[in-house]
Enzyme design. Structure first.
Site, mmCIF file in Angstrom:
data_model
loop_
_atom_site.group_PDB
_atom_site.id
_atom_site.type_symbol
_atom_site.label_atom_id
_atom_site.label_comp_id
_atom_site.label_asym_id
_atom_site.label_seq_id
_atom_site.Cartn_x
_atom_site.Cartn_y
_atom_site.Cartn_z
ATOM 1 C CE LYS A 165 -9.104 4.130 4.208
ATOM 2 N NZ LYS A 165 -8.867 4.726 2.930
ATOM 3 C CB SER B 252 -12.063 -1.719 2.115
ATOM 4 O OG SER B 252 -10.669 -1.831 2.077
ATOM 5 N NE ARG C 129 -3.862 1.939 2.537
ATOM 6 C CZ ARG C 129 -3.709 3.043 3.255
ATOM 7 N NH1 ARG C 129 -2.609 3.239 3.953
ATOM 8 N NH2 ARG C 129 -4.653 3.955 3.270
HETATM 9 N N1 TZP Z 1 -8.004 0.843 6.181
HETATM 10 C C1 TZP Z 1 -8.876 0.936 7.172
HETATM 11 S S1 TZP Z 1 -8.144 1.400 8.616
HETATM 12 C C2 TZP Z 1 -6.602 1.439 7.893
HETATM 13 C C3 TZP Z 1 -6.724 1.096 6.552
HETATM 14 C C4 TZP Z 1 -5.631 1.048 5.569
HETATM 15 C C5 TZP Z 1 -5.361 1.783 8.628
HETATM 16 C C6 TZP Z 1 -4.975 0.758 9.636
HETATM 17 O O1 TZP Z 1 -3.755 1.114 10.236
HETATM 18 P P1 TZP Z 1 -3.451 0.866 11.795
HETATM 19 O O2 TZP Z 1 -2.138 1.581 12.036
HETATM 20 O O3 TZP Z 1 -3.317 -0.599 11.981
HETATM 21 O O4 TZP Z 1 -4.590 1.469 12.561
#
Ligand code: TZP
Ligand code: MG
Length: 218
Positions: free
Chosen positions: A142, A113, A45
């Site tokens: 995010k 997702s 990503r």
């Molecule tokens: N999609 C939904 S939450 C997220 C993504 C890419 C981020 C998750 O990152 P973290 O640091 O595990 O909360």
């Protein structure tokens, strides 16, 4: 999907998503360490690099994963095709899943997702091979992820569909038990792993927690 991909997808536990912004040791090192720890699925990503840089890095990640872990590319179907990755992970606002399937063909893995039960049911109907469900908890990784939906939704989603469910968002070793006990097949923890000093150990710890709980559920 070919047999080896199906086998690995049925075996996933900890799921690594890369993040070059947050990573302490760098994306390639994170992938190497996670795969060495036994991680069986990696999603590249990358939101900032050029397409050219992404293709070079994607080839490197593919070779680290070869024969050991599924290798998916986030959003970028063109990059996935360029390096012949195992598949892609797309969001609700990315390319429609049936269009992605037409481009990628049957042999590639497509993950989608989702944020609620209806989306999870639709994802399965439309041919997703697995879903991401989240954000489970609030996260700053995010920015547009929205509020955490809570781990209680996991069981409802698991009961509604038959494809693997991967939990994501704000998950760390202190709060992951209700997520695992909800019955997820796999979980992602980006910051908890790539911001740590020892990615291999963090990955191993998560895998152990998930496998312990899965074997207790049998
Ligand atoms: N999609 C939904 S939450 C997220 C993504 C890419 C981020 C998750 O990152 P973290 O640091 O595990 O909360
Ligand atoms: Mg996306």
């Amino acid at each position: 999907m070919d047999e080896q991909k199906r086998f690995l997808l049925d075996e996933i536990d900890f799921y690594l998503v890369t993040d070059s912004d947050l990573s302490k040791q760098g994306t390639l090192s994170d992938v190497e360490k996670a795969v060495a720890a036994g991680c069986k699925i990696v999603q590249y990503r990358e939101k900032k690099k050029s397409t050219k840089e992404m293709v070079v890095e994607a080839f490197q990640i593919k070779s680290i994963c070869a024969g050991k872990a599924i290798f998916l590319v986030n959003d970028r179907i063109d990059v996935a095709l360029a390096v012949d990755a195992d598949g892609v992970h797309i969001g609700q606002d990315d390319m429609p899943i049936n269009t992605a399937r037409q481009i990628l063909g049957k042999s590639k893995i497509i993950g989608l997702s989702t944020h609620e039960v209806e989306q999870a049911i639709d994802a399965e109907k439309n041919g997703a091979d697995y879903i991401g469900l989240g954000p489970i908890f609030n996260t700053s990784t995010k920015k547009d992820a929205g509020d955490g939906i809570g781990p209680h939704l996991i069981k409802e989603v698991k009961d509604a569909i038959n494809i693997p469910v991967v939990a994501i968002g704000g998950i760390n070793k202190d709060n992951c038990m209700p997520v695992i006990e909800g019955g997820v097949d796999s979980l992602v923890a980006i910051s908890a792993v790539v911001c740590s000093d020892d990615v291999e150990k963090e990955t191993k710890d998560f895998i152990e927690l998930i496998l312990e709980s899965k074997s207790a559920q049998i």
